[in-house]
Scaffold this motif. Sequence first.
Motif, mmCIF file in Angstrom:
data_model
loop_
_atom_site.group_PDB
_atom_site.id
_atom_site.type_symbol
_atom_site.label_atom_id
_atom_site.label_comp_id
_atom_site.label_asym_id
_atom_site.label_seq_id
_atom_site.Cartn_x
_atom_site.Cartn_y
_atom_site.Cartn_z
ATOM 1 N N ARG A 29 6.332 -7.731 -6.073
ATOM 2 C CA ARG A 29 7.289 -6.876 -6.774
ATOM 3 C C ARG A 29 6.859 -5.431 -6.679
ATOM 4 N NH1 ARG A 29 7.648 -9.223 -12.531
ATOM 5 N NH2 ARG A 29 6.325 -7.401 -12.701
ATOM 6 N N TYR A 30 7.829 -4.541 -6.433
ATOM 7 C CA TYR A 30 7.590 -3.098 -6.585
ATOM 8 C C TYR A 30 8.285 -2.698 -7.874
ATOM 9 C CZ TYR A 30 6.518 -3.038 -1.541
ATOM 10 O OH TYR A 30 5.999 -3.260 -0.301
ATOM 11 N N GLY A 31 7.542 -2.502 -8.939
ATOM 12 C CA GLY A 31 8.198 -2.212 -10.222
ATOM 13 C C GLY A 31 9.100 -3.378 -10.579
ATOM 14 N N ASN A 32 10.400 -3.122 -10.724
ATOM 15 C CA ASN A 32 11.272 -4.259 -11.022
ATOM 16 C C ASN A 32 12.092 -4.705 -9.818
ATOM 17 O OD1 ASN A 32 12.883 -2.016 -11.071
ATOM 18 N ND2 ASN A 32 13.054 -1.976 -13.299
ATOM 19 N N LYS A 33 11.699 -4.230 -8.625
ATOM 20 C CA LYS A 33 12.387 -4.680 -7.406
ATOM 21 C C LYS A 33 11.509 -5.718 -6.712
ATOM 22 C CE LYS A 33 14.166 -4.391 -3.131
ATOM 23 N NZ LYS A 33 15.358 -5.103 -2.773
ATOM 24 N N THR A 34 12.011 -6.926 -6.568
ATOM 25 C CA THR A 34 11.223 -7.971 -5.912
ATOM 26 C C THR A 34 11.448 -7.902 -4.405
ATOM 27 O OG1 THR A 34 11.556 -9.339 -7.867
ATOM 28 C CG2 THR A 34 10.713 -10.427 -5.895
ATOM 29 N N ALA A 35 10.390 -7.624 -3.668
ATOM 30 C CA ALA A 35 10.527 -7.490 -2.214
ATOM 31 C C ALA A 35 10.689 -8.869 -1.572
ATOM 32 C CB ALA A 35 9.321 -6.766 -1.631
ATOM 33 N N PHE A 36 9.806 -9.799 -1.941
ATOM 34 C CA PHE A 36 9.985 -11.176 -1.480
ATOM 35 C C PHE A 36 9.422 -12.109 -2.545
ATOM 36 C CE2 PHE A 36 5.885 -9.932 0.339
ATOM 37 C CZ PHE A 36 5.075 -10.958 -0.100
ATOM 38 N N GLY A 53 13.705 -11.418 11.045
ATOM 39 C CA GLY A 53 14.657 -11.348 9.946
ATOM 40 C C GLY A 53 15.250 -9.964 9.853
ATOM 41 N N PRO A 54 16.351 -9.825 9.152
ATOM 42 C CA PRO A 54 17.009 -8.528 9.043
ATOM 43 C C PRO A 54 16.152 -7.521 8.271
ATOM 44 C CG PRO A 54 18.129 -10.169 7.676
ATOM 45 C CD PRO A 54 17.109 -10.897 8.464
ATOM 46 N N SER A 55 16.540 -6.256 8.316
ATOM 47 C CA SER A 55 15.775 -5.205 7.637
ATOM 48 C C SER A 55 15.794 -5.412 6.130
ATOM 49 C CB SER A 55 16.378 -3.839 7.937
ATOM 50 O OG SER A 55 16.207 -3.534 9.282
ATOM 51 N N GLY A 56 14.692 -5.016 5.496
ATOM 52 C CA GLY A 56 14.655 -4.998 4.040
ATOM 53 C C GLY A 56 14.450 -6.351 3.398
ATOM 54 N N CYS A 57 14.019 -7.357 4.173
ATOM 55 C CA CYS A 57 13.837 -8.663 3.547
ATOM 56 C C CYS A 57 12.357 -8.932 3.285
ATOM 57 C CB CYS A 57 14.458 -9.758 4.399
ATOM 58 S SG CYS A 57 13.798 -9.818 6.048
ATOM 59 N N GLY A 58 11.508 -7.891 3.380
ATOM 60 C CA GLY A 58 10.132 -8.038 2.922
ATOM 61 C C GLY A 58 9.118 -8.398 3.990
ATOM 62 N N LYS A 59 9.471 -8.243 5.268
ATOM 63 C CA LYS A 59 8.522 -8.616 6.330
ATOM 64 C C LYS A 59 7.299 -7.697 6.313
ATOM 65 C CE LYS A 59 11.548 -7.903 9.589
ATOM 66 N NZ LYS A 59 12.643 -7.338 8.801
ATOM 67 N N SER A 60 7.540 -6.393 6.271
ATOM 68 C CA SER A 60 6.407 -5.460 6.237
ATOM 69 C C SER A 60 5.588 -5.668 4.972
ATOM 70 C CB SER A 60 6.904 -4.015 6.281
ATOM 71 O OG SER A 60 7.683 -3.788 7.414
ATOM 72 N N SER A 61 6.279 -5.872 3.879
ATOM 73 C CA SER A 61 5.571 -6.079 2.609
ATOM 74 C C SER A 61 4.676 -7.305 2.683
ATOM 75 C CB SER A 61 6.576 -6.244 1.468
ATOM 76 O OG SER A 61 7.433 -5.135 1.402
ATOM 77 N N PHE A 62 5.168 -8.355 3.351
ATOM 78 C CA PHE A 62 4.347 -9.561 3.486
ATOM 79 C C PHE A 62 3.073 -9.257 4.284
ATOM 80 C CE2 PHE A 62 3.129 -13.367 5.898
ATOM 81 C CZ PHE A 62 2.815 -14.203 4.839
ATOM 82 N N LEU A 72 -2.531 0.149 -2.066
ATOM 83 C CA LEU A 72 -2.211 1.571 -1.981
ATOM 84 C C LEU A 72 -0.931 1.936 -2.721
ATOM 85 C CD1 LEU A 72 -4.397 1.771 0.217
ATOM 86 C CD2 LEU A 72 -2.802 3.071 1.586
ATOM 87 N N VAL A 73 -0.096 0.938 -2.967
ATOM 88 C CA VAL A 73 1.174 1.206 -3.657
ATOM 89 C C VAL A 73 0.973 0.877 -5.131
ATOM 90 C CG1 VAL A 73 3.648 0.715 -3.701
ATOM 91 C CG2 VAL A 73 2.354 0.476 -1.579
ATOM 92 N N PRO A 74 0.902 1.915 -5.971
ATOM 93 C CA PRO A 74 0.492 1.671 -7.368
ATOM 94 C C PRO A 74 1.381 0.666 -8.097
ATOM 95 C CG PRO A 74 0.600 4.022 -6.889
ATOM 96 C CD PRO A 74 1.180 3.327 -5.711
ATOM 97 N N GLU A 75 2.707 0.687 -7.816
ATOM 98 C CA GLU A 75 3.573 -0.188 -8.606
ATOM 99 C C GLU A 75 3.703 -1.584 -8.003
ATOM 100 O OE1 GLU A 75 4.513 2.542 -7.058
ATOM 101 O OE2 GLU A 75 6.434 2.311 -6.035
ATOM 102 N N ALA A 76 2.995 -1.845 -6.874
ATOM 103 C CA ALA A 76 3.126 -3.163 -6.242
ATOM 104 C C ALA A 76 2.335 -4.216 -7.026
ATOM 105 C CB ALA A 76 2.637 -3.109 -4.807
#
Lengths: 271, 288
Positions: A29-36, A53-62, A72-76
């Motif tokens: 989760r990034y704050g209240n946005k769930t990436a995957f 998979g399509p853009s924005g479905c959390g591949k990079s985040s995974f 590095l991402v404080p709200e992650a």
Amino acid sequence: MTALDFSTHQKTDRPATAALIQAHDLSLRYGNKTAFAAVDLGIRAGEITAIVGPSGCGKSSFLMCLNRLTDLVPEAEVTGQLRWGDWDLLHPKLDTTCLRRRVGMILQKPNPFPLSIWKNLTFPLAEHGIKRKADQQQRIEQALQEVGLWDEVKDRLKDSALQLSGGQQQRLCLARALVLQPEVLLMDEPCSALDPISSRRVEELVQEMRGRYTVAIVTHNLAQAKRLADRTAVFWNEAGTGHVIEAGPTQQIFDQPHHPLTRDYVSGIQG
Amino acid sequence: MQTSSSNSTSNGPRPDWPAIAIWTIATLITATFCCILLDILWHGLGQLSWEFLTTAPANAGRDGGINSILVSTGLILLVCLSVAIPLGVGTAIFLAEFARGNPRFSRWVRRSLDILAGVPSIVFGLFGYAFFVQRLGLGFSILSGGLTLACMVLPILIRAAEEGFRAVPDGYRLGAASLGLSRWGTLRQVLLPSAMPGLVVGLVLGIGRAMAETAALIFTSGYVDRMPGSVWDSGRSLSIHIFDLSMNVPGGEQQAYGSALVLILLLIVINSFASWIAQRYRLGQQGR
Ligand SMILES: Nc1ncnc2c1ncn2[C@@H]1O[C@H](COP(=O)(O)OP(=O)(O)O)[C@@H](O)[C@H]1O
Ligand SMILES: [Mg+2]
């Protein structure tokens, strides 16, 4: 449990078919946005795993979870399980320096440091305690050979890395990861900012890594996934949150997909 | 609606009023600046000589040179920068690199700095008088003056340096972190050199403001025109010297012009030196 100590780890301990890194019910989760959410996925040793998979479905985040770049991402906020053998990769006291030495990463946009080619490679080595000139020399030549850059740059190692072409820069970034002799390589769309010829070149390099490194590669290019990967995982956006809708041997994903969305996606109808 | 009706009634191309206004204003400002510069050059060039720079002022500054003034100015600047640079760059690094997890705090700090940067210098002067001169007991001294100036240029320096760090591509930070490099090493080897242009801009702006300052110095470093023995002595800066000669000393105009010319030349030299450093840093960084 020696949860934080990587130094005694042996690659040959496990049968080749077992996953080297296993995610279980992993969510980010990034704050209240769930990436995957609820991702179960294994990255097998010595294999190439494609993540599509399509853009924005959390591949990079995974990918960023696998080397704890999420720190590095404080709200992650990462929840669930992520294990490398017995080691808990989500442990708050995990030695991330050591983890990142063993898990290299290549990003979409080549990001060599604004230093000379030589310094780009000696800087990470020195930071990890490899300071002897001879050792550095040997590792650098080997890494540059491995990415096919040695003959192109051996006479201009003191030049700025920013003078290289985009494809050369990306291969330098690969070499920069390889000098640390990692076991796992994470690649986040490594070819999508490159011209077709450089892209081909990088793809061939990944191809040659099979068996020697464990590779997880995010790609938008389905044909590339099909050519490269032993196994493929399909991420999909459901109600704004990424999920793995299907994962398995690449051939099965492309020839007999189980999930209807996968079928549409690999045949180019969706996504 | 209105524009279209006015358009239909006018024939031929309309004059582009906003562009004309902007050009006029720009020309006027440049012309004013050139007039001032030419005036100073015209009157000041005759004054300029080696002797002017190396002899002590005499007869309230009407005669003699400005050697003690130059030394005081240099010392005040030295005190100011040796406090402001480490503190300013440190704060900028903190704000841009380490306070990311706390955006509300850094926004608050940033807003305070912007307000501080706009505070009239006389207020800094009074603060410096109350705090450094009286409270800390530093007296009317170059030390008090330099520290007051440091307070004054810090907001400018911090904001410019911070912008320098923010202009560094995030790819460098991600790349360094994914290689497991230490934050300190990354800062020193990659971020600091890349942020150098921003740091230099901040430095030049800060020095410019410090050199031009009079109000903040009158109550802190004082205006004694003797050669200072140490930073504990009072000293008169170039800008105060110019102010004093032109306002309080009848017959001091010529010397004031000479001093003003020296001040401008100094600023030009400092500016070029700073951009030379930035340039060299960038080249050195790439060529090693
Ligand atoms: N640093 C971040 N802060 C907040 N939201 C983010 C951040 N990074 C990514 N996201 C969001 O997480 C979701 C997944 O992003 P990402 O992992 O980049 O997807 P992909 O790589 O599949 O395109 C997106 O909706 C994106 O907006
Ligand atoms: Mg992505």
